[in-house]
Each structure stands twice: as C-alpha cells, then as structure tokens.
Design a protein around this motif. Structure first.
Motif, mmCIF file in Angstrom:
data_model
loop_
_atom_site.group_PDB
_atom_site.id
_atom_site.type_symbol
_atom_site.label_atom_id
_atom_site.label_comp_id
_atom_site.label_asym_id
_atom_site.label_seq_id
_atom_site.Cartn_x
_atom_site.Cartn_y
_atom_site.Cartn_z
ATOM 1 N N ILE A 153 0.827 -1.190 0.000
ATOM 2 C CA ILE A 153 0.000 0.000 0.000
ATOM 3 C C ILE A 153 0.866 1.245 0.000
ATOM 4 C CG2 ILE A 153 -1.620 1.354 1.402
ATOM 5 C CD1 ILE A 153 -2.911 -1.269 2.211
ATOM 6 N N ALA A 154 1.956 1.201 0.734
ATOM 7 C CA ALA A 154 2.839 2.362 0.784
ATOM 8 C C ALA A 154 3.458 2.638 -0.573
ATOM 9 C CB ALA A 154 3.929 2.143 1.827
ATOM 10 N N LEU A 155 3.681 1.603 -1.365
ATOM 11 C CA LEU A 155 4.318 1.791 -2.652
ATOM 12 C C LEU A 155 3.323 1.818 -3.810
ATOM 13 C CD1 LEU A 155 7.366 -0.575 -2.353
ATOM 14 C CD2 LEU A 155 7.323 1.889 -2.139
ATOM 15 N N ALA A 156 2.351 1.151 -3.713
ATOM 16 C CA ALA A 156 1.494 0.905 -4.849
ATOM 17 C C ALA A 156 0.173 1.682 -4.687
ATOM 18 C CB ALA A 156 1.207 -0.576 -4.940
ATOM 19 N N LEU A 208 8.888 10.845 -16.996
ATOM 20 C CA LEU A 208 8.115 9.993 -16.103
ATOM 21 C C LEU A 208 7.215 10.861 -15.237
ATOM 22 C CD1 LEU A 208 7.553 7.155 -14.937
ATOM 23 C CD2 LEU A 208 9.434 7.552 -13.328
ATOM 24 N N GLN A 209 5.904 10.610 -15.310
ATOM 25 C CA GLN A 209 4.921 11.395 -14.569
ATOM 26 C C GLN A 209 4.483 10.738 -13.263
ATOM 27 O OE1 GLN A 209 3.542 14.620 -15.999
ATOM 28 N NE2 GLN A 209 5.589 14.141 -16.744
ATOM 29 N N GLY A 210 4.729 9.424 -13.170
ATOM 30 C CA GLY A 210 4.317 8.698 -11.971
ATOM 31 C C GLY A 210 3.923 7.282 -12.317
ATOM 32 N N TRP A 211 3.240 6.635 -11.389
ATOM 33 C CA TRP A 211 2.833 5.256 -11.628
ATOM 34 C C TRP A 211 1.673 4.877 -10.728
ATOM 35 C CZ3 TRP A 211 7.673 6.509 -9.615
ATOM 36 C CH2 TRP A 211 7.885 6.218 -8.255
ATOM 37 N N VAL A 212 1.024 3.797 -11.116
ATOM 38 C CA VAL A 212 -0.003 3.159 -10.305
ATOM 39 C C VAL A 212 0.469 1.750 -10.008
ATOM 40 C CG1 VAL A 212 -2.395 2.367 -10.188
ATOM 41 C CG2 VAL A 212 -1.849 4.521 -11.348
ATOM 42 N N GLY A 214 3.000 -8.182 -7.643
ATOM 43 C CA GLY A 214 2.106 -7.097 -8.026
ATOM 44 C C GLY A 214 2.371 -6.602 -9.438
ATOM 45 N N ARG A 215 1.731 -5.478 -9.751
ATOM 46 C CA ARG A 215 1.809 -4.915 -11.098
ATOM 47 C C ARG A 215 1.983 -3.404 -10.997
ATOM 48 N NH1 ARG A 215 -2.699 -6.753 -12.703
ATOM 49 N NH2 ARG A 215 -4.027 -4.916 -12.834
ATOM 50 N N ILE A 216 2.731 -2.827 -11.899
ATOM 51 C CA ILE A 216 2.946 -1.388 -11.897
ATOM 52 C C ILE A 216 2.693 -0.851 -13.296
ATOM 53 C CG2 ILE A 216 5.431 -1.564 -12.359
ATOM 54 C CD1 ILE A 216 5.824 0.850 -10.483
ATOM 55 N N THR A 217 1.988 0.262 -13.381
ATOM 56 C CA THR A 217 1.755 0.937 -14.655
ATOM 57 C C THR A 217 2.440 2.294 -14.598
ATOM 58 O OG1 THR A 217 -0.374 -0.173 -14.966
ATOM 59 C CG2 THR A 217 0.048 1.791 -16.293
ATOM 60 N N ARG A 255 -4.518 -0.607 -4.540
ATOM 61 C CA ARG A 255 -3.904 0.263 -5.532
ATOM 62 C C ARG A 255 -3.428 1.559 -4.887
ATOM 63 N NH1 ARG A 255 -7.298 1.314 -10.835
ATOM 64 N NH2 ARG A 255 -8.723 2.273 -9.347
ATOM 65 N N THR A 256 -2.227 1.983 -5.271
ATOM 66 C CA THR A 256 -1.660 3.241 -4.806
ATOM 67 C C THR A 256 -1.110 4.002 -5.992
ATOM 68 O OG1 THR A 256 -1.110 2.381 -2.623
ATOM 69 C CG2 THR A 256 0.125 4.295 -3.363
ATOM 70 N N THR A 257 -1.333 5.297 -6.011
ATOM 71 C CA THR A 257 -0.898 6.150 -7.101
ATOM 72 C C THR A 257 0.196 7.094 -6.630
ATOM 73 O OG1 THR A 257 -3.085 6.095 -8.129
ATOM 74 C CG2 THR A 257 -1.647 7.905 -8.758
ATOM 75 N N ILE A 258 1.241 7.195 -7.418
ATOM 76 C CA ILE A 258 2.312 8.162 -7.184
ATOM 77 C C ILE A 258 2.330 9.142 -8.356
ATOM 78 C CG2 ILE A 258 4.798 8.530 -6.990
ATOM 79 C CD1 ILE A 258 3.763 7.229 -4.513
ATOM 80 N N ARG A 259 2.224 10.434 -8.044
ATOM 81 C CA ARG A 259 2.351 11.488 -9.058
ATOM 82 C C ARG A 259 3.635 12.264 -8.782
ATOM 83 N NH1 ARG A 259 -3.019 11.262 -7.550
ATOM 84 N NH2 ARG A 259 -4.539 11.029 -9.228
#
Length: 210
Positions: free
Chosen positions: A7-10, A167-171, A149-152, A179-183
């Motif tokens: 959760i912290a990463l994803a 690179l704008q970020g990832w899900v 897991g999976r990363i987009t 699911r966790t989103t990084i912007r």
C-alpha cells in the motif's frame, strides 16, 4: 511483500490514465516500449516531489530520490513517521512511530523495473492504450511471480527529457488489488546524489536489530 508495504508503494488512478480510444498496434507498442526502456536507461539519478494517494483517498507528499542501480528513497512530509528506502539490494520500510523495520529484496518489488538499468522490459512489460497520444503507459508485471504485483508507469512525451519521455508517476497494484498512485512533479534527471541519501536511522533497540 506485506500488504502494508504494498500500500505504501502501490487509489484513484493518475489523471493521465485516460480511457483508451483505440487499440495499440504491435508496431506502435514495440517502438513505444523501446522508447520507455531508453528513458529508463538514460536516467542514472532522479529527484522529484511526489504525491501518494492510497485506495482510501488518503494523500501524502514528500521527496523521491533515485540512483541506479537499485537505490531509492521516499522521504515523506515531516508529520509522517515512515520512510521507504533501498540501498541497492534491500527495500526497507521503517515505521518510526512503532520502531518497526521490514526489509525485502528489491527484486521482489514492482519498483525494480525503475531501478535495474539492465532489465529487459520486453520480458515483463507491455504498452497499454492511454487514449492520448501525448501519454505513454507501460504496464509491468512478472507472470511467474504474481505476488510481486503490477505497476503501470505513465510517461509524457517531452523532447527535453531522457529518451524523449518524462516519467509522470505510476499506479502500483498488489496481489490483493490494493492500488496506490504516485504522481511526480519537479523532476530532475542525472543530478549528483550522494550514496548517504540511502541510509537510515534504525529505530529498533540495539539487541533487536537483525
């Protein structure tokens, strides 16, 4: 990897992840994946501000520092007593509020696609439709290790950035569909980064350290 670290990463997806309007042809996918690989291989270090949103909508902010091979640090805002850091081999989650330290091999994290310059993305990643020609989406996962897991990854086309992409970020999605989103904002590539950045203060009593 435990659910807590995942959760912290994803988790609402990135605003860039717009609905697809047309399928991606095999030729387009091959060229775009090669471009994404060129970007990642062209980035030896990166710093950026990040905004993290979890599946409940909780938002945290901080500073991301990356250095290849394998090093990354998520330094959260001062009010958040956690740290995520990798020294190149081990990804460690530190919760200073309860003096807890949890390590994992960096290869067990979906973040490994960002941190290994020698990784062949064609074996673990594919281009997925974004619906916007300015945006490239690359989904990575290991079919043999679904528990990772999976990363987009979301890239914006930018001629001034390495490989012509920013690179704008990832899900990140773990095996339990958390699911966790990084912007990312204020990205800076290939700037000097000291290896001391990837050290941490161990909060555990001396006798409890592994």
């Amino acid at each position: 990897m435990t659910r807590r670290l995942a959760i912290a990463l994803a988790a609402a997806p990135l605003a860039l992840l717009v609905p697809a309007t047309a399928p991606v042809t095999a030729q387009q996918a091959s060229g775009s994946l090669a471009q994404a690989q060129a970007h990642l291989r062209g980035v030896n270090t990166m710093t950026a501000n990040f905004t993290q949103t979890d599946r409940a909508g909780k938002v945290l902010t901080g500073v991301l520092t990356l250095k290849k091979p394998g090093k990354i640090r998520f330094q959260y805002e001062k009010s958040v007593p956690i740290l995520i850091v990798s020294n190149g081999k081990t990804l460690t989650f530190i919760d200073y509020s309860v003096r807890q330290v949890q390590p994992w091999p960096i290869g067990d994290s979906p973040l490994s696609v960002l941190l290994d310059p020698n990784k062949d993305m064609s074996k673990v990643a594919k281009v997925v439709p974004s619906g916007d020609p300015r945006i490239l989406l690359v989904e990575a996962s290991d079919p043999k290790r679904p528990e990772y897991g999976r990363i987009t990854l979301a890239f914006a086309r930018n001629a001034q950035a390495p490989g012509g992409l920013m690179l704008q970020g990832w899900v990140a999605l773990d095996s339990q569909n958390n699911r966790t989103t990084i912007r990312l904002t204020n990205q800076k590539f290939n700037v000097p980064v000291n290896d001391r950045t990837f050290r941490y203060n161990d909060p555990r009593p001396q006798g409890a350290r592994g």
